[in-house]
Motif scaffolding. Structure first.
Motif, PDB file in Angstrom:
ATOM      1  N   THR A  29      32.304  17.521  40.852  1.00 31.35           N
ATOM      2  CA  THR A  29      31.962  16.987  39.527  1.00 31.35           C
ATOM      3  C   THR A  29      32.421  17.956  38.453  1.00 31.35           C
ATOM      4  O   THR A  29      33.006  17.556  37.436  1.00 31.35           O
ATOM      5  CB  THR A  29      30.446  16.767  39.404  1.00 31.35           C
ATOM      6  OG1 THR A  29      29.992  15.923  40.452  1.00 31.35           O
ATOM      7  CG2 THR A  29      30.096  16.138  38.063  1.00 31.35           C
ATOM      8  N   LEU A  51      36.441   4.645  37.957  1.00 29.59           N
ATOM      9  CA  LEU A  51      35.040   4.221  38.069  1.00 29.59           C
ATOM     10  C   LEU A  51      34.892   3.127  39.123  1.00 29.59           C
ATOM     11  O   LEU A  51      33.906   3.093  39.863  1.00 29.59           O
ATOM     12  CB  LEU A  51      34.532   3.723  36.710  1.00 29.59           C
ATOM     13  CG  LEU A  51      34.259   4.802  35.666  1.00 29.59           C
ATOM     14  CD1 LEU A  51      33.888   4.169  34.322  1.00 29.59           C
ATOM     15  CD2 LEU A  51      33.150   5.742  36.115  1.00 29.59           C
ATOM     16  N   THR A  54      34.848   4.800  42.348  1.00 25.55           N
ATOM     17  CA  THR A  54      33.518   5.371  42.563  1.00 25.55           C
ATOM     18  C   THR A  54      32.563   4.335  43.152  1.00 25.55           C
ATOM     19  O   THR A  54      31.837   4.610  44.101  1.00 25.55           O
ATOM     20  CB  THR A  54      32.948   5.893  41.223  1.00 25.55           C
ATOM     21  OG1 THR A  54      33.698   7.025  40.808  1.00 25.55           O
ATOM     22  CG2 THR A  54      31.488   6.288  41.362  1.00 25.55           C
ATOM     23  N   HIS A 107      24.884   4.358  28.851  1.00 26.39           N
ATOM     24  CA  HIS A 107      26.065   4.215  29.695  1.00 26.39           C
ATOM     25  C   HIS A 107      27.331   4.417  28.866  1.00 26.39           C
ATOM     26  O   HIS A 107      27.351   4.176  27.661  1.00 26.39           O
ATOM     27  CB  HIS A 107      26.077   2.844  30.372  1.00 26.39           C
ATOM     28  CG  HIS A 107      24.914   2.637  31.292  1.00 26.39           C
ATOM     29  ND1 HIS A 107      24.533   3.577  32.211  1.00 26.39           N
ATOM     30  CD2 HIS A 107      24.043   1.604  31.425  1.00 26.39           C
ATOM     31  CE1 HIS A 107      23.479   3.122  32.886  1.00 26.39           C
ATOM     32  NE2 HIS A 107      23.163   1.938  32.415  1.00 26.39           N
ATOM     33  N   ILE A 130      24.553   9.507  33.879  1.00 23.25           N
ATOM     34  CA  ILE A 130      25.254   9.938  35.086  1.00 23.25           C
ATOM     35  C   ILE A 130      24.296  10.674  36.016  1.00 23.25           C
ATOM     36  O   ILE A 130      24.334  10.499  37.242  1.00 23.25           O
ATOM     37  CB  ILE A 130      26.451  10.842  34.729  1.00 23.25           C
ATOM     38  CG1 ILE A 130      27.429  10.103  33.815  1.00 23.25           C
ATOM     39  CG2 ILE A 130      27.165  11.313  35.989  1.00 23.25           C
ATOM     40  CD1 ILE A 130      28.087   8.906  34.450  1.00 23.25           C
ATOM     41  N   ASN A 134      23.180  10.257  40.202  1.00 21.71           N
ATOM     42  CA  ASN A 134      23.474  11.355  41.126  1.00 21.71           C
ATOM     43  C   ASN A 134      22.276  11.663  42.022  1.00 21.71           C
ATOM     44  O   ASN A 134      22.433  12.306  43.064  1.00 21.71           O
ATOM     45  CB  ASN A 134      23.866  12.617  40.354  1.00 21.71           C
ATOM     46  CG  ASN A 134      25.314  12.595  39.913  1.00 21.71           C
ATOM     47  OD1 ASN A 134      26.156  11.990  40.558  1.00 21.71           O
ATOM     48  ND2 ASN A 134      25.610  13.254  38.814  1.00 21.71           N
ATOM     49  N   GLN A 170      34.206  10.857  44.910  1.00 27.85           N
ATOM     50  CA  GLN A 170      33.906   9.958  43.792  1.00 27.85           C
ATOM     51  C   GLN A 170      33.192  10.685  42.647  1.00 27.85           C
ATOM     52  O   GLN A 170      33.107  10.168  41.545  1.00 27.85           O
ATOM     53  CB  GLN A 170      33.103   8.754  44.281  1.00 27.85           C
ATOM     54  CG  GLN A 170      31.768   9.052  44.900  1.00 27.85           C
ATOM     55  CD  GLN A 170      30.627   8.944  43.915  1.00 27.85           C
ATOM     56  OE1 GLN A 170      30.680   8.160  42.982  1.00 27.85           O
ATOM     57  NE2 GLN A 170      29.599   9.744  44.117  1.00 27.85           N
ATOM     58  N   ASN A 171      32.687  11.898  42.899  1.00 28.36           N
ATOM     59  CA  ASN A 171      32.094  12.686  41.822  1.00 28.36           C
ATOM     60  C   ASN A 171      33.154  13.233  40.868  1.00 28.36           C
ATOM     61  O   ASN A 171      32.864  13.515  39.707  1.00 28.36           O
ATOM     62  CB  ASN A 171      31.288  13.856  42.397  1.00 28.36           C
ATOM     63  CG  ASN A 171      29.849  13.470  42.710  1.00 28.36           C
ATOM     64  OD1 ASN A 171      29.469  12.309  42.573  1.00 28.36           O
ATOM     65  ND2 ASN A 171      29.065  14.420  43.134  1.00 28.36           N
ATOM     66  N   GLU A 174      33.636  11.020  38.042  1.00 33.21           N
ATOM     67  CA  GLU A 174      32.392  10.999  37.276  1.00 33.21           C
ATOM     68  C   GLU A 174      32.337  12.170  36.303  1.00 33.21           C
ATOM     69  O   GLU A 174      31.866  12.036  35.173  1.00 33.21           O
ATOM     70  CB  GLU A 174      31.181  11.047  38.218  1.00 33.21           C
ATOM     71  CG  GLU A 174      30.867   9.715  38.867  1.00 33.21           C
ATOM     72  CD  GLU A 174      29.604   9.772  39.695  1.00 33.21           C
ATOM     73  OE1 GLU A 174      28.930  10.823  39.688  1.00 33.21           O
ATOM     74  OE2 GLU A 174      29.294   8.775  40.354  1.00 33.21           O
ATOM     75  N   VAL A 240      27.728   0.984  37.349  1.00 31.75           N
ATOM     76  CA  VAL A 240      29.146   1.297  37.547  1.00 31.75           C
ATOM     77  C   VAL A 240      30.043   0.091  37.303  1.00 31.75           C
ATOM     78  O   VAL A 240      31.002   0.161  36.518  1.00 31.75           O
ATOM     79  CB  VAL A 240      29.384   1.869  38.967  1.00 31.75           C
ATOM     80  CG1 VAL A 240      30.879   2.127  39.177  1.00 31.75           C
ATOM     81  CG2 VAL A 240      28.592   3.150  39.166  1.00 31.75           C
TER      82      VAL A 240
END
Length: 272
Positions: A29, A51, A54, A107, A130, A134, A170-171, A174, A240
């Motif tokens: 991240t 995204l 993700t 968001h 976010i 997590n 996928q982080n 993000e 998402v």
């Protein structure tokens, strides 16, 4: 190299291994957030595609790494066997629903904040959004390592590491998705990076808590795995995917989702 990592993590305490694994997901991240030092903006099409990726990883991980093992390790036959997974999945979704309705957050692609009304700045609300999703990601990794500590055959270090790799991948986008909007809002590069990486600090905390909880309460493992899955699916559907549909990049986001699903599925089957 993967075998060496597995061998090392098998030689240490599983709770410590969970900490290391979730620190890895946090690091990726931070790596994504570091892009703010090189770019002020990012192409919206690319961001929507990432995204979507993700979301695909999270959905695939929810089944292959969490729900499937939860069902497999449950006792009984037929409907009885699926009860722990169903209950855990529902509780995970309800947990995130409760946080979503109470914790103030904003968001990326939306103008109005959610949760209780708050005087907090948009930057803080964006980071909290976010951070919110997590939590189940860190919890999912920790729960799997906790299952290893509890001696559950279906829980393996390889499976836990594979999940950590998928979540870490996928982080990365993000981190970009947090730091770039903050930079566009006028925040300095350093502050944008700090906020971006801080959004994943909750993952090591949730990971260690999940591992410790399962270690002490072994029978809850299938419920805990499904809980993390339910929370992750809630995030994908509520946050998402809608964020990727706000612009005219729905096809790119959908292809990104498919790609993310394939990557996570392949990692889990090949390595887990």
């Amino acid at each position: 190299m993967f075998d060496s990592i597995i061998t090392y993590l098998e030689s240490i305490d599983p709770v410590l291994a969970a900490l290391y694994a979730t620190l890895f997901t946090w690091f990726l991240t931070a790596l994504g957030a570091a892009f703010v030092f090189f770019f002020k903006t990012m192409n919206r099409t690319l961001l929507d595609g990432m995204l979507g990726f993700t979301g695909g990883v999270m959905v695939a991980a929810s089944y292959w790494s969490l729900l499937s093992p939860a069902i497999e390790m449950s006792e009984g036959e037929g409907f009885v066997k699926v009860i722990p997974a169903a209950v855990g999945f529902l509780l995970g979704a309800i947990f995130l629903f409760g946080l979503d309705k109470t914790l103030p957050h904003l968001h990326i692609n939306f103008k109005e904040s959610e949760g209780i009304k708050s005087p907090w700045q948009r930057t803080t609300l964006l980071v909290l959004a976010i951070t919110l999703h997590n939590i189940p990601e860190g919890l999912a990794v920790g729960v799997l390592f906790g299952g290893v500590a509890a001696g559950i055959p279906e829980a393996t270090i390889a499976g836990a590491v594979t999940l950590a790799i998928g979540i870490g991948i996928q982080n990365f986008p993000e981190g970009i998705a947090v730091s770039m909007p903050l930079r566009r809002m006028g925040m300095s590069r350093k502050k944008s990076f700090m906020y971006g990486q801080a959004s994943a600090i909750v993952e090591p905390i949730a990971g260690v808590l999940g591992a410790v909880a399962v270690t002490f309460f072994t029978p809850m493992l299938p419920y805990a795995l499904a809980f993390a899955a339910g929370a992750m699916i809630y995030v994908v559907v509520e946050e998402v995917i809608p964020e990727t549909q706000q612009d005219k990049n729905t096809d790119i986001a959908t292809l990104g989702f498919i790609g993310g699903f394939i990557v996570m599925m392949s990692l889990d089957v090949a390595l887990g």
